[in-house]
Design a protein around this motif. Sequence first.
Motif, PDB file in Angstrom:
ATOM      1  N   PHE A   1     -10.456   5.764   2.728  1.00 38.55           N
ATOM      2  CA  PHE A   1     -10.527   4.711   1.717  1.00 38.55           C
ATOM      3  C   PHE A   1     -11.161   5.165   0.413  1.00 38.55           C
ATOM      4  O   PHE A   1     -10.870   4.626  -0.641  1.00 38.55           O
ATOM      5  CB  PHE A   1     -11.293   3.502   2.241  1.00 38.55           C
ATOM      6  CG  PHE A   1     -10.625   2.788   3.381  1.00 38.55           C
ATOM      7  CD1 PHE A   1      -9.298   3.004   3.720  1.00 38.55           C
ATOM      8  CD2 PHE A   1     -11.334   1.880   4.141  1.00 38.55           C
ATOM      9  CE1 PHE A   1      -8.694   2.351   4.769  1.00 38.55           C
ATOM     10  CE2 PHE A   1     -10.731   1.208   5.203  1.00 38.55           C
ATOM     11  CZ  PHE A   1      -9.410   1.452   5.513  1.00 38.55           C
ATOM     12  N   TRP A   2     -12.078   6.149   0.479  1.00 40.00           N
ATOM     13  CA  TRP A   2     -12.775   6.577  -0.727  1.00 40.00           C
ATOM     14  C   TRP A   2     -12.663   8.070  -0.992  1.00 40.00           C
ATOM     15  O   TRP A   2     -13.290   8.579  -1.905  1.00 40.00           O
ATOM     16  CB  TRP A   2     -14.250   6.163  -0.668  1.00 40.00           C
ATOM     17  CG  TRP A   2     -14.408   4.683  -0.712  1.00 40.00           C
ATOM     18  CD1 TRP A   2     -14.320   3.880  -1.803  1.00 40.00           C
ATOM     19  CD2 TRP A   2     -14.645   3.815   0.392  1.00 40.00           C
ATOM     20  NE1 TRP A   2     -14.485   2.569  -1.442  1.00 40.00           N
ATOM     21  CE2 TRP A   2     -14.688   2.501  -0.091  1.00 40.00           C
ATOM     22  CE3 TRP A   2     -14.819   4.020   1.755  1.00 40.00           C
ATOM     23  CZ2 TRP A   2     -14.896   1.411   0.729  1.00 40.00           C
ATOM     24  CZ3 TRP A   2     -15.023   2.942   2.570  1.00 40.00           C
ATOM     25  CH2 TRP A   2     -15.067   1.645   2.048  1.00 40.00           C
TER      26      TRP A   2
ATOM     27  N   THR B   1     -12.084   2.390  -4.386  1.00 39.69           N
ATOM     28  CA  THR B   1     -11.371   2.083  -3.145  1.00 39.69           C
ATOM     29  C   THR B   1      -9.873   2.265  -3.318  1.00 39.69           C
ATOM     30  O   THR B   1      -9.285   1.841  -4.299  1.00 39.69           O
ATOM     31  CB  THR B   1     -11.662   0.633  -2.705  1.00 39.69           C
ATOM     32  OG1 THR B   1     -13.071   0.483  -2.559  1.00 39.69           O
ATOM     33  CG2 THR B   1     -10.991   0.322  -1.387  1.00 39.69           C
ATOM     34  N   LYS B   2      -9.270   2.923  -2.350  1.00 39.94           N
ATOM     35  CA  LYS B   2      -7.812   3.092  -2.320  1.00 39.94           C
ATOM     36  C   LYS B   2      -7.240   1.883  -1.577  1.00 39.94           C
ATOM     37  O   LYS B   2      -7.064   1.901  -0.363  1.00 39.94           O
ATOM     38  CB  LYS B   2      -7.450   4.400  -1.621  1.00 39.94           C
ATOM     39  CG  LYS B   2      -7.983   5.618  -2.336  1.00 39.94           C
ATOM     40  CD  LYS B   2      -7.683   6.876  -1.555  1.00 39.94           C
ATOM     41  CE  LYS B   2      -8.296   8.082  -2.231  1.00 39.94           C
ATOM     42  NZ  LYS B   2      -8.140   9.297  -1.420  1.00 39.94           N
ATOM     43  N   TRP B   3      -6.933   0.823  -2.338  1.00 34.71           N
ATOM     44  CA  TRP B   3      -6.563  -0.464  -1.755  1.00 34.71           C
ATOM     45  C   TRP B   3      -5.257  -0.416  -0.973  1.00 34.71           C
ATOM     46  O   TRP B   3      -5.088  -1.155  -0.005  1.00 34.71           O
ATOM     47  CB  TRP B   3      -6.528  -1.544  -2.838  1.00 34.71           C
ATOM     48  CG  TRP B   3      -7.913  -1.847  -3.327  1.00 34.71           C
ATOM     49  CD1 TRP B   3      -8.467  -1.479  -4.512  1.00 34.71           C
ATOM     50  CD2 TRP B   3      -8.942  -2.513  -2.591  1.00 34.71           C
ATOM     51  NE1 TRP B   3      -9.776  -1.884  -4.578  1.00 34.71           N
ATOM     52  CE2 TRP B   3     -10.099  -2.529  -3.411  1.00 34.71           C
ATOM     53  CE3 TRP B   3      -9.013  -3.093  -1.339  1.00 34.71           C
ATOM     54  CZ2 TRP B   3     -11.294  -3.102  -3.006  1.00 34.71           C
ATOM     55  CZ3 TRP B   3     -10.209  -3.673  -0.945  1.00 34.71           C
ATOM     56  CH2 TRP B   3     -11.326  -3.678  -1.774  1.00 34.71           C
TER      57      TRP B   3
ATOM     58  N   VAL C   1      -6.237   0.671   2.393  1.00 33.36           N
ATOM     59  CA  VAL C   1      -6.922  -0.428   3.089  1.00 33.36           C
ATOM     60  C   VAL C   1      -5.891  -1.425   3.612  1.00 33.36           C
ATOM     61  O   VAL C   1      -5.965  -1.871   4.763  1.00 33.36           O
ATOM     62  CB  VAL C   1      -7.941  -1.127   2.155  1.00 33.36           C
ATOM     63  CG1 VAL C   1      -8.523  -2.368   2.814  1.00 33.36           C
ATOM     64  CG2 VAL C   1      -9.044  -0.159   1.750  1.00 33.36           C
TER      65      VAL C   1
END
Length: 188
Positions: free
Chosen positions: A134-135, A145-147, A150
């Motif tokens: 995620f990071w 954040t890599k949405w 997620v």
Amino acid sequence: MIYLQLFLSFLQTGLFSFGGGYASLPLIRDQVVTKHAWLTMSEFTDLITISQMTPGPIAVNSATFVGMKIAGPAGALIATAGCVLPSCVIVTVIAWLYFKYKKLDVMNDVLSALRPAVVAMIAAAGVSVLVSAFWGGGEISLAATKWVLVAAFAVCFVLLRKTKLSPVLVMVLAGVINTVYTLAFESA
């Protein structure tokens, strides 16, 4: 010297990773990322993905992959041997002890006492992989954040918990989601 380092690193992993492959991930990460810097955290996350997709135990697949990357085919054999040797010896001794003393409660008490440690090690490995995914191993913040990842994680988690879809299909779906996103938004 590299062969000895590979053997001893994965011997330690094999010796202390009670509870199976996922429980060994923090130990492998400590050896290959932190102690020897053979892999970056990003490469380690890729290693976990590859190890899950290939047949066999995660720890053994990881040892083979790292050994191959660091020292070629001989390194792969040596790292794999280091990883499986403790299990072979320990299981042989435990089987002998179990059949000899299976009526003793101490044997069951020891095995029961290991369960919480195994759960903690698996949880630590899962959190470490999520943070890396995620990071990217960098700053943990909403902006970093890599949405898409997620969202892909959430979709895959729901699919695995609520449907009878094959985990292989769910992994393929996650790969497709990330590929489509990368091609559509990041390569432009």
